[in-house]
Design an enzyme around this catalytic site. Structure first.
Site, mmCIF file in Angstrom:
data_model
loop_
_atom_site.group_PDB
_atom_site.id
_atom_site.type_symbol
_atom_site.label_atom_id
_atom_site.label_comp_id
_atom_site.label_asym_id
_atom_site.label_seq_id
_atom_site.Cartn_x
_atom_site.Cartn_y
_atom_site.Cartn_z
ATOM 1 N N HIS A 118 41.782 31.070 0.120
ATOM 2 C CA HIS A 118 42.616 29.872 0.102
ATOM 3 C C HIS A 118 42.651 29.191 -1.260
ATOM 4 O O HIS A 118 41.652 29.132 -1.979
ATOM 5 C CB HIS A 118 42.108 28.875 1.150
ATOM 6 C CG HIS A 118 40.709 28.373 0.876
ATOM 7 N ND1 HIS A 118 40.442 27.272 0.091
ATOM 8 C CD2 HIS A 118 39.503 28.828 1.284
ATOM 9 C CE1 HIS A 118 39.140 27.074 0.031
ATOM 10 N NE2 HIS A 118 38.538 28.009 0.748
ATOM 11 N N ASP A 119 43.822 28.702 -1.608
ATOM 12 C CA ASP A 119 44.035 27.880 -2.808
ATOM 13 C C ASP A 119 43.752 28.628 -4.107
ATOM 14 O O ASP A 119 43.587 28.005 -5.164
ATOM 15 C CB ASP A 119 43.188 26.606 -2.752
ATOM 16 C CG ASP A 119 43.470 25.784 -1.498
ATOM 17 O OD1 ASP A 119 44.596 25.274 -1.366
ATOM 18 O OD2 ASP A 119 42.566 25.678 -0.634
ATOM 19 N N GLY A 136 37.520 30.897 -2.532
ATOM 20 C CA GLY A 136 38.506 29.833 -2.574
ATOM 21 C C GLY A 136 38.618 29.147 -3.922
ATOM 22 O O GLY A 136 37.637 28.987 -4.646
#
Length: 255
Positions: A118-119, A136
């Site tokens: 994520h991200d 992440g």
């Protein structure tokens, strides 16, 4: 071009000349651009945004929710640019409230079983080797080459034009233009062959080499090494990138 054995949610937006093989699953709130090829058993989930000219191989999963217990179901995206090769079983999770989106740029090769958490932000022209796992909110700058089975800690940044040896694991930033390897992961010289292949002149390569001699071999601490470079070097874009990268590193650089 679209197999009747594929599932495409009626709210998904599909561009022109898109080839969708049997057993592909495309969720709602998905946008797919033109001239993409999506092979059998690929899964494109809620929040995926895919540009033009990509090839997505069997078993890839794009847009799955983050593997982050803080995720509360907020709207977020997984954004793929243009002309990427996303090989078998690659997983690209969508963002969280932290940044709201995971981004893979243009002209990248993500080899089999790569994980993009994520991200994360992956730039352009990168090669990511088999089974490399990125946690992440990592950042990978343009034209980086990361070999197979590399483990990248959350929040780390990898500079442009680097070469990272297979099997490395690291929790600090890797500055641009270098080779990183060994165990633990350390500075292993500059990426001379890669820089020559990318068209860097011998003069520019020598300047990069001299800057890293000060950073890694002078015995100075990082702050003083950067001050010495600023005082003694002509600050071209390559030297400026090195200084800016290291000075803004939140995790510190590998030694």
């Amino acid at each position: 071009m679209v197999s009747p054995l594929a599932y495409i949610h009626p709210e998904a937006k599909i561009g022109e000349n898109v080839e969708i093989a049997p057993f592909v699953y495309i969720d709602k709130n998905v946008t797919i651009g033109n001239n993409n090829k999506i092979m059998a058993n690929a899964t494109i989930l809620y929040g995926s945004r895919i540009g033009d000219g990509n090839t997505i191989f069997p078993g890839a999963v794009i847009g799955a929710i983050p593997q982050d217990l803080k995720f509360q179901g907020e709207d977020s995206t997984a954004e793929i640019g243009n002309n990427n090769l996303i090989r078998e079983n690659v997983t690209i999770n969508r963002g969280t409230a932290a940044k709201g989106r995971t981004i893979v740029g243009n002209n990248n090769l993500l080899m089999e079983s790569v994980h993009v958490a994520h991200d994360a932000l992956i730039g352009n022209g990168c090669i990511i080797g088999n089974s490399t796992k990125m946690a992440g909110e990592i950042v990978i700058d343009d034209s980086a080459i990361i070999s197979a089975n590399v483990l990248m800690h959350q929040f780390c940044r990898v500079g442009g034009y680097v070469m990272i040896q297979g099997g490395c694991r690291f929790s600090k930033d890797i500055p641009p233009y270098i080779i990183a390897g060994r165990e633990p992961t350390t500075f292993s010289g500059i990426n001379i062959i890669g820089l020559r292949r990318r068209g860097f002149s011998n003069e520019v390569i020598e300047n990069i080499h001299n800057a890293y001699r000060i950073i890694y071999q002078s015995g100075l601490n990082t702050t003083d090494a950067l001050k010495k470079i600023e005082a003694e070097f002509e600050i071209n874009k390559e030297i400026e990138y090195i200084i800016s990268f290291i000075r803004n590193s939140e995790r510190g650089i590998i030694r």
